[in-house]
Design an enzyme around this catalytic site. Structure first.
Site, PDB file in Angstrom:
ATOM      1  N   SER A 138       0.845  -1.199   0.000  1.00  0.00           N
ATOM      2  CA  SER A 138       0.000   0.000   0.000  1.00  0.00           C
ATOM      3  C   SER A 138       0.877   1.244   0.000  1.00  0.00           C
ATOM      4  O   SER A 138       2.074   1.185   0.331  1.00  0.00           O
ATOM      5  CB  SER A 138      -0.845  -0.010   1.283  1.00  0.00           C
ATOM      6  OG  SER A 138      -1.417   1.242   1.523  1.00  0.00           O
ATOM      7  N   TYR A 151      -1.404  -1.366  10.721  1.00  0.00           N
ATOM      8  CA  TYR A 151      -1.600  -1.623   9.285  1.00  0.00           C
ATOM      9  C   TYR A 151      -0.426  -1.096   8.465  1.00  0.00           C
ATOM     10  O   TYR A 151       0.139  -1.815   7.631  1.00  0.00           O
ATOM     11  CB  TYR A 151      -2.907  -0.975   8.816  1.00  0.00           C
ATOM     12  CG  TYR A 151      -3.115  -1.069   7.318  1.00  0.00           C
ATOM     13  CD1 TYR A 151      -3.468  -2.279   6.730  1.00  0.00           C
ATOM     14  CD2 TYR A 151      -2.942   0.041   6.490  1.00  0.00           C
ATOM     15  CE1 TYR A 151      -3.642  -2.381   5.354  1.00  0.00           C
ATOM     16  CE2 TYR A 151      -3.120  -0.049   5.114  1.00  0.00           C
ATOM     17  CZ  TYR A 151      -3.468  -1.266   4.559  1.00  0.00           C
ATOM     18  OH  TYR A 151      -3.639  -1.360   3.198  1.00  0.00           O
TER      19      TYR A 151
HETATM   20  N1  LIG Z   1      -8.760  -0.417  -0.917  1.00  0.00           N
HETATM   21  C1  LIG Z   1      -7.704   0.346  -0.759  1.00  0.00           C
HETATM   22  O1  LIG Z   1      -7.795   1.583  -0.734  1.00  0.00           O
HETATM   23  C2  LIG Z   1      -6.332  -0.261  -0.650  1.00  0.00           C
HETATM   24  C3  LIG Z   1      -5.228   0.584  -0.799  1.00  0.00           C
HETATM   25  C4  LIG Z   1      -3.960   0.045  -0.696  1.00  0.00           C
HETATM   26  C5  LIG Z   1      -3.797  -1.300  -0.462  1.00  0.00           C
HETATM   27  N2  LIG Z   1      -4.888  -2.107  -0.307  1.00  0.00           N
HETATM   28  C6  LIG Z   1      -4.671  -3.529  -0.039  1.00  0.00           C
HETATM   29  O2  LIG Z   1      -5.321  -4.288  -1.029  1.00  0.00           O
HETATM   30  C7  LIG Z   1      -5.620  -5.575  -0.513  1.00  0.00           C
HETATM   31  C8  LIG Z   1      -7.054  -5.936  -0.871  1.00  0.00           C
HETATM   32  O3  LIG Z   1      -7.902  -4.998  -0.252  1.00  0.00           O
HETATM   33  P1  LIG Z   1      -9.304  -4.561  -0.875  1.00  0.00           P
HETATM   34  O4  LIG Z   1      -9.292  -3.096  -0.983  1.00  0.00           O
HETATM   35  O5  LIG Z   1      -9.646  -5.367  -2.054  1.00  0.00           O
HETATM   36  O6  LIG Z   1     -10.230  -4.924   0.384  1.00  0.00           O
HETATM   37  P2  LIG Z   1     -11.609  -5.721   0.491  1.00  0.00           P
HETATM   38  O7  LIG Z   1     -12.520  -5.315  -0.588  1.00  0.00           O
HETATM   39  O8  LIG Z   1     -11.999  -5.536   1.920  1.00  0.00           O
HETATM   40  O9  LIG Z   1     -11.179  -7.243   0.241  1.00  0.00           O
HETATM   41  C9  LIG Z   1     -10.399  -7.942   1.160  1.00  0.00           C
HETATM   42  C10 LIG Z   1     -10.312  -9.392   0.735  1.00  0.00           C
HETATM   43  O10 LIG Z   1      -9.535 -10.098   1.713  1.00  0.00           O
HETATM   44  C11 LIG Z   1     -10.283 -11.221   2.182  1.00  0.00           C
HETATM   45  N3  LIG Z   1      -9.986 -11.490   3.587  1.00  0.00           N
HETATM   46  C12 LIG Z   1     -10.181 -10.665   4.647  1.00  0.00           C
HETATM   47  N4  LIG Z   1      -9.848 -11.288   5.790  1.00  0.00           N
HETATM   48  C13 LIG Z   1      -9.431 -12.543   5.423  1.00  0.00           C
HETATM   49  C14 LIG Z   1      -8.962 -13.660   6.155  1.00  0.00           C
HETATM   50  N5  LIG Z   1      -8.889 -13.626   7.483  1.00  0.00           N
HETATM   51  N6  LIG Z   1      -8.627 -14.783   5.489  1.00  0.00           N
HETATM   52  C15 LIG Z   1      -8.731 -14.837   4.137  1.00  0.00           C
HETATM   53  N7  LIG Z   1      -9.145 -13.798   3.381  1.00  0.00           N
HETATM   54  C16 LIG Z   1      -9.505 -12.666   4.025  1.00  0.00           C
HETATM   55  C17 LIG Z   1     -11.748 -10.818   1.990  1.00  0.00           C
HETATM   56  O11 LIG Z   1     -12.564 -11.947   1.817  1.00  0.00           O
HETATM   57  P3  LIG Z   1     -13.453 -12.638   2.968  1.00  0.00           P
HETATM   58  O12 LIG Z   1     -14.062 -11.555   3.783  1.00  0.00           O
HETATM   59  O13 LIG Z   1     -14.391 -13.454   2.164  1.00  0.00           O
HETATM   60  O14 LIG Z   1     -12.482 -13.492   3.730  1.00  0.00           O
HETATM   61  C18 LIG Z   1     -11.657 -10.067   0.658  1.00  0.00           C
HETATM   62  O15 LIG Z   1     -11.684 -10.982  -0.412  1.00  0.00           O
HETATM   63  C19 LIG Z   1      -5.331  -5.519   0.988  1.00  0.00           C
HETATM   64  O16 LIG Z   1      -4.091  -6.140   1.251  1.00  0.00           O
HETATM   65  C20 LIG Z   1      -5.236  -4.024   1.265  1.00  0.00           C
HETATM   66  O17 LIG Z   1      -4.376  -3.749   2.341  1.00  0.00           O
HETATM   67  C21 LIG Z   1      -6.159  -1.620  -0.404  1.00  0.00           C
END
Ligand SMILES: NC(=O)c1ccc[n+]([C@@H]2O[C@H](COP(=O)([O-])OP(=O)(O)OC[C@H]3O[C@@H](n4cnc5c(N)ncnc54)[C@H](OP(=O)(O)O)[C@@H]3O)[C@@H](O)[C@H]2O)c1
Length: 258
Positions: A138, A151
């Site tokens: 991130s 985080y």
């Molecule tokens: N969105 C942003 O602004 C942003 C920015 C920078 C980096 N990121 C990074 O991008 C990545 C994906 O985030 P996103 O934005 O796509 O978030 P999201 O929409 O909340 O998706 C998170 C995913 O992780 C899974 N997950 C959560 N807890 C889990 C667990 N205990 N075991 C297995 N799977 C789990 C969730 O599925 P289930 O709930 O079905 O388990 C979901 O598929 C993360 O690493 C985040 O730090 C996001």
């Protein structure tokens, strides 16, 4: 046909990776906790692209889940050509007031699962002299972040870990890429209990599809790191190298107050 294993594939960026890779005729192994969402996505992608899609329902905060994921791929005799360590969570707030268990889970999912999965699959890629790993970090990796302290520290770990592995593995035909997006339009902020509008205050919000396209392009180019976002996102990554850390963290503390 190559096979990609994606963690956190049920929503957001992970789901977008699954959709894009399916369109590029890649077989998939999708990992997350939400069985129904994974089943639905797998069915849709199998029908649309005639690819093989396996699902693994596991909570990756538990270390034994990593073994279960690895054992599943062994039992099915799957060769994982691309591992995407994408699953990640956060929790906004003053550290002492946040949920104790959740803060530990952030480290377990964002750090331990990534290290453990990488340690399982990377040696096989090295033996084959081919394969790629994308670790989703991130913008938060570039500086300490008050109110997102754990985080941001996990994402800094992932960035350093991945860049070191990129250097170690470039002689073996294995690519390692760390992807560092600014804010992305997913449920991430809601799940992390972010105050409305805070993350988006000054930063352009990318779509998950933009993140996926730019990341896969960077992987093809053999890059070690890709930063994705608008002008502010790129500026922040530069400021971290120029502004004294104490000053920067004080500015960020004001910026990130609810
Ligand atoms: N969105 C942003 O602004 C942003 C920015 C920078 C980096 N990121 C990074 O991008 C990545 C994906 O985030 P996103 O934005 O796509 O978030 P999201 O929409 O909340 O998706 C998170 C995913 O992780 C899974 N997950 C959560 N807890 C889990 C667990 N205990 N075991 C297995 N799977 C789990 C969730 O599925 P289930 O709930 O079905 O388990 C979901 O598929 C993360 O690493 C985040 O730090 C996001």
């Amino acid at each position: 046909m190559p096979t990609a294993l994606i963690t956190g594939a049920s929503a957001g960026i992970g789901k977008a990776f699954a959709e894009e890779l399916a369109a590029r005729h890649t077989n998939l192994v999708l990992v997350a906790r939400s069985q129904e969402k994974l089943n639905e996505l797998a069915k849709q992608l199998r029908e649309k692209y005639q690819i093989q899609v396996e699902i693994i329902v596991e909570d990756l905060t538990k270390l034994e889940a990593v073994n279960a994921v690895f054992d599943f791929t062994k039992q099915k005799e799957l060769t994982i050509d691309l591992l995407i360590n994408n699953a990640g969570i956060a929790e906004y707030g003053d550290f002492v007031e946040t949920d104790e268990e959740r803060q530990i889970q952030i480290v377990q999912l964002n750090v331990l699962a990534v290290v453990a999965l990488t340690r399982k699959f990377l040696p096989l890629m090295r033996q084959r002299r081919s394969g790629s790993i994308i670790n989703v970090s991130s913008l938060a990796a570039f500086q300490p972040m008050p109110y997102l302290s754990v985080y941001a520290a996990t994402k800094a770990f992932i960035r350093n870990f991945s860049e070191a592995l990129w250097a170690e593995n470039r002689h073996y035909g294995v690519r390692i890429l760390v992807c560092c997006p600014g804010p992305v339009d997913t449920n991430f902020f809601k799940n992390a209990k972010f105050p409305a509008g805070l993350a988006q205050r000054t930063n352009k919000i990318s779509t998950p599809q933009e993140v996926v396209h730019k990341t896969l392009q960077a992987l093809e180019q053999g890059d070690s790191t890709v930063v994705i976002g608008g002008f502010t996102t790129h500026l922040i990554t530069q400021l971290a190298g120029i502004v004294p850390r104490k000053t920067l963290v004080k500015i960020l503390e004001k910026q990130f107050q609810a």
